[in-house]
Design a protein around this motif. Structure first.
Motif, PDB file in Angstrom:
ATOM      1  N   SER A   8       0.828  -1.214   0.000  1.00  0.00           N
ATOM      2  CA  SER A   8       0.000   0.000   0.000  1.00  0.00           C
ATOM      3  C   SER A   8       0.864   1.267   0.000  1.00  0.00           C
ATOM      4  O   SER A   8       0.496   2.274  -0.604  1.00  0.00           O
ATOM      5  CB  SER A   8      -0.947   0.005   1.190  1.00  0.00           C
ATOM      6  N   ALA A   9       2.006   1.201   0.655  1.00  0.00           N
ATOM      7  CA  ALA A   9       2.913   2.354   0.652  1.00  0.00           C
ATOM      8  C   ALA A   9       3.511   2.568  -0.727  1.00  0.00           C
ATOM      9  O   ALA A   9       3.654   3.708  -1.182  1.00  0.00           O
ATOM     10  CB  ALA A   9       4.012   2.162   1.679  1.00  0.00           C
ATOM     11  N   VAL A  10       3.845   1.486  -1.389  1.00  0.00           N
ATOM     12  CA  VAL A  10       4.400   1.595  -2.738  1.00  0.00           C
ATOM     13  C   VAL A  10       3.359   2.201  -3.682  1.00  0.00           C
ATOM     14  O   VAL A  10       3.684   3.058  -4.510  1.00  0.00           O
ATOM     15  CB  VAL A  10       4.889   0.212  -3.238  1.00  0.00           C
ATOM     16  N   ARG A  11       2.093   1.787  -3.541  1.00  0.00           N
ATOM     17  CA  ARG A  11       1.029   2.365  -4.373  1.00  0.00           C
ATOM     18  C   ARG A  11       0.859   3.855  -4.076  1.00  0.00           C
ATOM     19  O   ARG A  11       0.680   4.659  -4.993  1.00  0.00           O
ATOM     20  CB  ARG A  11      -0.283   1.628  -4.142  1.00  0.00           C
ATOM     21  N   ARG A  15       1.467   7.010  -6.659  1.00  0.00           N
ATOM     22  CA  ARG A  15       0.469   8.043  -6.952  1.00  0.00           C
ATOM     23  C   ARG A  15       1.001   9.443  -6.672  1.00  0.00           C
ATOM     24  O   ARG A  15       0.630  10.405  -7.348  1.00  0.00           O
ATOM     25  CB  ARG A  15      -0.792   7.804  -6.124  1.00  0.00           C
ATOM     26  N   ASP A  16       1.848   9.590  -5.662  1.00  0.00           N
ATOM     27  CA  ASP A  16       2.328  10.913  -5.274  1.00  0.00           C
ATOM     28  C   ASP A  16       3.572  11.364  -6.025  1.00  0.00           C
ATOM     29  O   ASP A  16       3.892  12.550  -6.022  1.00  0.00           O
ATOM     30  CB  ASP A  16       2.608  10.950  -3.773  1.00  0.00           C
ATOM     31  N   PRO A  18       4.152  11.672  -9.318  1.00  0.00           N
ATOM     32  CA  PRO A  18       3.892  12.706 -10.332  1.00  0.00           C
ATOM     33  C   PRO A  18       3.645  14.086  -9.739  1.00  0.00           C
ATOM     34  O   PRO A  18       4.077  15.090 -10.314  1.00  0.00           O
ATOM     35  CB  PRO A  18       2.648  12.185 -11.064  1.00  0.00           C
ATOM     36  N   LEU A  19       2.977  14.152  -8.598  1.00  0.00           N
ATOM     37  CA  LEU A  19       2.764  15.443  -7.932  1.00  0.00           C
ATOM     38  C   LEU A  19       4.094  16.057  -7.520  1.00  0.00           C
ATOM     39  O   LEU A  19       4.340  17.245  -7.750  1.00  0.00           O
ATOM     40  CB  LEU A  19       1.864  15.271  -6.709  1.00  0.00           C
ATOM     41  N   ALA A  20       4.960  15.255  -6.925  1.00  0.00           N
ATOM     42  CA  ALA A  20       6.257  15.758  -6.470  1.00  0.00           C
ATOM     43  C   ALA A  20       7.099  16.248  -7.646  1.00  0.00           C
ATOM     44  O   ALA A  20       7.730  17.310  -7.575  1.00  0.00           O
ATOM     45  CB  ALA A  20       7.000  14.666  -5.703  1.00  0.00           C
ATOM     46  N   VAL A  21       7.093  15.503  -8.734  1.00  0.00           N
ATOM     47  CA  VAL A  21       7.854  15.909  -9.925  1.00  0.00           C
ATOM     48  C   VAL A  21       7.260  17.183 -10.527  1.00  0.00           C
ATOM     49  O   VAL A  21       8.001  18.085 -10.936  1.00  0.00           O
ATOM     50  CB  VAL A  21       7.898  14.757 -10.952  1.00  0.00           C
ATOM     51  N   ALA A  22       5.934  17.275 -10.545  1.00  0.00           N
ATOM     52  CA  ALA A  22       5.294  18.483 -11.083  1.00  0.00           C
ATOM     53  C   ALA A  22       5.658  19.713 -10.258  1.00  0.00           C
ATOM     54  O   ALA A  22       5.955  20.771 -10.820  1.00  0.00           O
ATOM     55  CB  ALA A  22       3.776  18.295 -11.120  1.00  0.00           C
ATOM     56  N   THR A  61       6.705  12.938  -2.329  1.00  0.00           N
ATOM     57  CA  THR A  61       6.442  11.550  -2.703  1.00  0.00           C
ATOM     58  C   THR A  61       6.018  10.733  -1.490  1.00  0.00           C
ATOM     59  O   THR A  61       5.222   9.806  -1.608  1.00  0.00           O
ATOM     60  CB  THR A  61       7.707  10.930  -3.336  1.00  0.00           C
ATOM     61  N   PHE A  62       6.517  11.061  -0.326  1.00  0.00           N
ATOM     62  CA  PHE A  62       6.265  10.285   0.886  1.00  0.00           C
ATOM     63  C   PHE A  62       5.206  10.922   1.784  1.00  0.00           C
ATOM     64  O   PHE A  62       5.085  10.561   2.950  1.00  0.00           O
ATOM     65  CB  PHE A  62       7.579  10.131   1.668  1.00  0.00           C
ATOM     66  N   ARG A  63       4.416  11.831   1.255  1.00  0.00           N
ATOM     67  CA  ARG A  63       3.493  12.601   2.095  1.00  0.00           C
ATOM     68  C   ARG A  63       2.397  11.767   2.727  1.00  0.00           C
ATOM     69  O   ARG A  63       1.890  12.107   3.774  1.00  0.00           O
ATOM     70  CB  ARG A  63       2.892  13.753   1.308  1.00  0.00           C
ATOM     71  N   ARG A  64       2.003  10.664   2.120  1.00  0.00           N
ATOM     72  CA  ARG A  64       0.947   9.821   2.708  1.00  0.00           C
ATOM     73  C   ARG A  64       1.513   8.826   3.712  1.00  0.00           C
ATOM     74  O   ARG A  64       0.775   8.283   4.523  1.00  0.00           O
ATOM     75  CB  ARG A  64       0.208   9.064   1.618  1.00  0.00           C
TER      76      ARG A  64
END
Length: 90
Positions: A8-11, A15-16, A18-22, A61-64
């Motif tokens: 679940s962490a990898v998923r 998901r996060d 692309p947000l971090a790269v953007a 990337t690790f925000r969740r």
């Protein structure tokens, strides 16, 4: 609780990312197109300043998984950037 290697962490990281790269790309584009005034005394960011802000953005990337750690990393990177007397972030 999610651990770094759990599926679940990898998923969540997938998901996060692309947000971090953007956010990192928008920071770089913002530096390229930001307007400066003639009497501006603050320096443009060098590679160290850009690295600080990019590291802060990529920590999203690790925000969740570790939101408090991401907050601390991002805040520390921003405060270190400001302490180096670079111009404000775009």
């Amino acid at each position: 609780m999610k651990t770094l290697g759990s599926p679940s962490a990898v998923r969540a990281m997938r998901r996060d990312l692309p947000l971090a790269v953007a956010v990192a790309v928008l920071l770089e584009v913002g530096f390229l197109v930001s307007l400066t005034e003639d009497e501006e005394v603050l320096a443009s960011p060098n590679s160290a300043g850009r690295l600080l802000l990019t590291a802060g953005a990529l920590s999203l990337t690790f925000r969740r998984i570790a939101p408090v750690t991401v907050f601390v990393v991002n805040g520390t990177a921003d405060l270190a950037y400001e302490a180096l007397d670079f111009r404000p972030t775009p």
